[in-house]
Write an enzyme that holds these catalytic residues in place. Structure first.
Site, PDB file in Angstrom:
ATOM      1  N   CYS A   1     -10.764  -0.059   2.976  1.00 31.24           N
ATOM      2  CA  CYS A   1      -9.489  -0.158   2.643  1.00 31.24           C
ATOM      3  C   CYS A   1      -8.978   1.223   2.404  1.00 31.24           C
ATOM      4  O   CYS A   1      -9.485   1.727   1.446  1.00 31.24           O
ATOM      5  CB  CYS A   1      -9.059  -1.069   1.420  1.00 31.24           C
TER       6      CYS A   1
ATOM      7  N   HIS B   1      -6.947  -9.030   6.581  1.00 35.79           N
ATOM      8  CA  HIS B   1      -6.982  -8.130   5.769  1.00 35.79           C
ATOM      9  C   HIS B   1      -5.533  -7.715   5.489  1.00 35.79           C
ATOM     10  O   HIS B   1      -5.063  -7.602   3.933  1.00 35.79           O
ATOM     11  CB  HIS B   1      -7.836  -6.906   6.009  1.00 35.79           C
TER      12      HIS B   1
ATOM     13  N   GLN C   1       0.777  -1.120  -0.023  1.00 36.16           N
ATOM     14  CA  GLN C   1       0.034  -0.159  -0.147  1.00 36.16           C
ATOM     15  C   GLN C   1       0.811   1.216  -0.079  1.00 36.16           C
ATOM     16  O   GLN C   1       0.272   2.493  -0.302  1.00 36.16           O
ATOM     17  CB  GLN C   1      -0.948  -0.020   0.992  1.00 36.16           C
TER      18      GLN C   1
HETATM   19 NI    NI Z   1      -6.634  -2.338   2.844  1.00 39.91          NI
END
Ligand code: NI
Length: 185
Positions: free
Chosen positions: A97, A139, A51
Site C-alpha cells: 500500500c 483494496h 490517501q
Molecule cells: Ni493502499
C-alpha cells in the site's frame, strides 16, 4: 495536474470512513486528475481519496492485462464505488500500500467482484473484475471505508524479506513461492 502528498500510517485519516461525492464539478475533476498523476508518479496501480487527505469516495486504478503485457493498462476513475457482488471463492495474494511503505501482507480476497460506481461525470457504471484487478478494487474500496490491508491479515512482512525470498527461490531454480510481483495500491 499536480502530484499530491500521499498520507502515511499512522495518520487517522486512513482509518476514517470517506463521504459520498455529490458534487461532480471542477473541484472533483481536478482531484481525480491529480490522483491519477500521483498514482503514476508513485508508481502504483491504485489510489483512494483518503490517501491524499480527501475524505471522499473516489478511487483511481490503472492496471494492465495479466496475460498480455502488450495491451496498454486500463485507467478506471470511479466515484462512490461499492461491491455489489463478490464470489464465494477467495484467493490469497501479496499486496502493498502506498500509505504503508515497505510492508506487504498476504491478504485473502474474493476472486471476482462486481463493482457498482459512478464515472467522473456521475453516470452509473458496472464493472466485473477478477484476479488482481478484483483485488485492487477491493483494496481501494476498503480505503474509502477506512480499512487498511493490515486490518485484514496478520501475515505482514517487510518488503525486503519477500524480495530476498523471491531471489533465493529464483537462484535455486525452485518453483517461485511468490508468483506475482507485489502490488502497490
Ligand atoms: Ni493502499
Amino acid at each position: 495536474m499536480v502530484v499530491l502528498d500521499i498520507v502515511l500510517v499512522p495518520d487517522e485519516v486512513l482509518h476514517t470512513k470517506a463521504k459520498p461525492v455529490t458534487d461532480f464539478g471542477p473541484k472533483l475533476q481536478q482531484l481525480i486528475d491529480d490522483m491519477v498523476e500521483t498514482m503514476r508518479d508513485a508508481p502504483g496501480v491504485g489510489l483512494a481519496g483518503p490517501q491524499v487527505d480527501q475524505l471522499l469516495r473516489v478511487i483511481v486504478v490503472e492496471f494492465g492485462d495479466e496475460e498480455d503485457e502488450e495491451i496498454p493498462p486500463t485507467l478506471y476513475t470511479l466515484v462512490n464505488p461499492e461491491i455489489s457482488k463478490m464470489s464465494k471463492e477467495t484467493v490469497f495474494g501479496f499486496e502493498g500500500c502506498l500509505s504503508i511503505p515497505d510492508l506487504l501482507g498476504n491478504v485473502e480476497r474474493a476472486e471476482s467482484v462486481t463493482i457498482k460506481a459512478q464515472d467522473r461525470h456521475g453516470k452509473v457504471v458496472k464493472i466485473k473484475a477478477s484476479g488482481w484487478l478484483a483485488r485492487i478494487f477491493q483494496h481501494e474500496i476498503d480505503h474509502t471505508n477506512g480499512i487498511l490491508f493490515t486490518d485484514r491479515t496478520d501475515e505482514v512482512y517487510e518488503l525486503e524479506e519477500i524480495l530476498a525470498a523471491q531471489e533465493r527461490a529464483e537462484a535455486g531454480g525452485a518453483i517461485d513461492e511468490i508468483d506475482q510481483p507485489p502490488l502497490s495500491v
